[in-house]
Design an enzyme around this catalytic site. Structure first.
Site, PDB file in Angstrom:
ATOM      1  CB  ALA A 118     -28.314  42.851 -22.465  1.00 33.78           C
ATOM      2  CE  LYS A 119     -25.806  35.788 -25.718  1.00 30.25           C
ATOM      3  NZ  LYS A 119     -25.352  36.062 -26.855  1.00 30.25           N
TER       4      LYS A 119
END
Ligand code: NAD
Length: 429
Positions: A118-119
């Protein structure tokens, strides 16, 4: 050693060379094709599982209301909770966050830690915001994401312009909503709030461990291994400190404003002191100043770019004179430069392996928070070494088995692991 197949020349315009999403997709396509991954699975792995876009109203210190746009992209949660940093910068884009989220999926799979990828990011200029404005942005961003993040869902960490303090604010905001203290919601926290010993050095330590594994393949000793390091921040500085201590010969350190060179090896603790006191590595009495571009192309056994993305390109890759390239930074090599490195026979330790020490110790932080039992630094370092050595061996063995270069092998290994997890789980509904 088996003959290897060079990565094909990339398709696309030269202007595309610096787009991180296209770079990520080019490597994905190459690995997926070599794996003969079926089209449906490629579609699944290519698409982020979830993208959240937020428009956050914030009252500025002067009383005005401003609206900031933030993102959180969860690329995959097939192997565990999402994992990845949050960056604050004026040029954050959804495409960039998507690319970085997918890189996290592949990085976690390469080092076999039980996380997805994720980011996150907020479009803002931290240089123009006060600490209290940044705190309000962080708290509102966290509150809006409350349903999507959490120790079992998605675990953010620091990235560009976010710090231990930012993580402390996220932890506190999340805990206030959860009505109990929940340290495992973020990693990269201060040690006094559930952070892990050894996290600050982890990425540099990981770079040193995999470099050492590569040296062994060349039958080289540390003391005869010349090293050039670009970037003297967290990753570059820690790599330099630990590698010098272990006996490597760091002949040049390159910073944004210039480079220093000493063919007998730099005294890194003294250079760190000089850089702290003067704000620059240049002007160091025990070395000569050098043009930073010249230093990057010195003849050396190890080149460790640890500053920023896109520094090795189709324009300069042919000038490199190193045996081993250890990618401390994320995305230092464009996909257009890959075939050039392959042709030159440079042994590449790709970023998703080389700098995975950081996410590995973040995993340890999450484990320690959930156990409520904290390890000493030696335990952290020993466990990090075990994971980095195993990951290096996995990638190199995969490269040899499939007759491809290390970067393609790392992507193939990662795609294979994530696809296998999805197949085992099955597609719900
Ligand atoms: P940092 O800000 O601490 O250090 C970067 C350093 O590079 C700074 O000292 C900066 O002055 C220098 N620099 C900038 N432009 C330069 C140039 N053109 N030439 C030479 N030096 C230049 O950042 P960091 O945390 O060390 O991260 C560096 C890279 O490593 C980034 O790509 C980051 O995404 C990646 N990375 C960091 C971690 C981590 O744990 N910190 C983990 C994985 C990957």
């Amino acid at each position: 050693m088996q003959e290897v197949i060079a990565p094909p020349l990339p398709k696309g315009e030269v202007e595309d060379e610096f787009n991180p999403l296209l770079s990520a997709e080019a490597r994905f396509d190459e690995a997926a094709a070599r794996l003969n991954l079926d089209e449906g699975m490629q579609k699944v792995l290519r698409s982020p599982a979830r993208e959240v876009i937020l428009h956050i109203p914030i009252q500025l210190d002067d009383g005005r209301l401003e609206v900031f746009t933030g993102y959180r992209v969860q690329h995959s949660i097939a192997r565990g909770p999402g994992k990845g940093g949050i960056r604050y910068a004026p040029d954050v884009t959804l495409d960039e966050v998507r690319a970085l989220a997918s890189w996290m999926t592949w990085k976690c799979a390469v080092c076999n830690v039980p996380f997805g990828g994720a980011k996150g990011g907020v479009i803002c200029d931290p240089n123009l915001l006060s600490p209290s404005e940044l705190e309000r942005i962080t708290r509102r961003y966290t509150a809006e994401l409350f349903d999507f993040i959490g120790p079992e869902k998605d675990v953010p960490a620091p990235d560009m312009n976010t710090t231990e303090q930012t993580m402390a604010w996220i932890m506190d905001t999340y805990s206030m909503h959860a009505r109990h203290t929940q340290t495992a919601v973020v990693t990269g926290k201060p040690i006094d709030l559930g952070g892990s010993r050894g996290r600050t050095e982890a990425t540099g330590r990981g770079c040193m461990i995999v470099t050492e594994q590569a040296l062994r393949r060349f039958g080289l000793e540390r003391s005869s291994a010349r090293v050039v390091i670009q970037g003297f921040g967290n990753v570059g500085g820690m790599s330099a400190k630990l590698m010098a201590r272990a006996g490597f010969k760091i002949i040049s350190v390159i910073e944004a404003d210039g480079a220093v060179y000493n063919p007998r090896g730099l005294d890194i603790p003294a250079l760190m002191k000089h850089s702290r006191e003067t704000g620059s590595v240049t002007g160091f009495s025990e070395a000569e100043d050098m043009d930073r571009d010249e230093a990057f192309f010195l003849e050396t056994e190890i080149l460790l770019p640890a500053a920023k993305e896109n520094v090795i390109t189709s324009h300069n890759a042919h000038r490199l004179r190193t045996k081993i390239l250890c990618e401390g930074a994320n995305g230092p090599t464009t996909h257009f430069a890959d075939p050039v490195l392959a042709e030159k026979g440079i042994f590449v330790i790709p970023d998703i392996l080389a700098n995975a020490g950081g996410v590995t110790v973040s995993y340890f932080e999450w484990v320690q928070d959930r156990q409520g039992y904290f390890w000493n630094e030696q335990t952290v370092n020993d466990r990090l070494e075990e994971i980095m050595v195993n990951s290096f061996r996995d990638v190199v063995a995969y490269a040899e088995k499939h007759g491809v270069h290390n970067r393609t092998a790392a992507y193939m290994l990662a795609l294979d692991r994530v696809a296998f997890a999805i197949k085992l789980r099955g597609i719900y509904a």
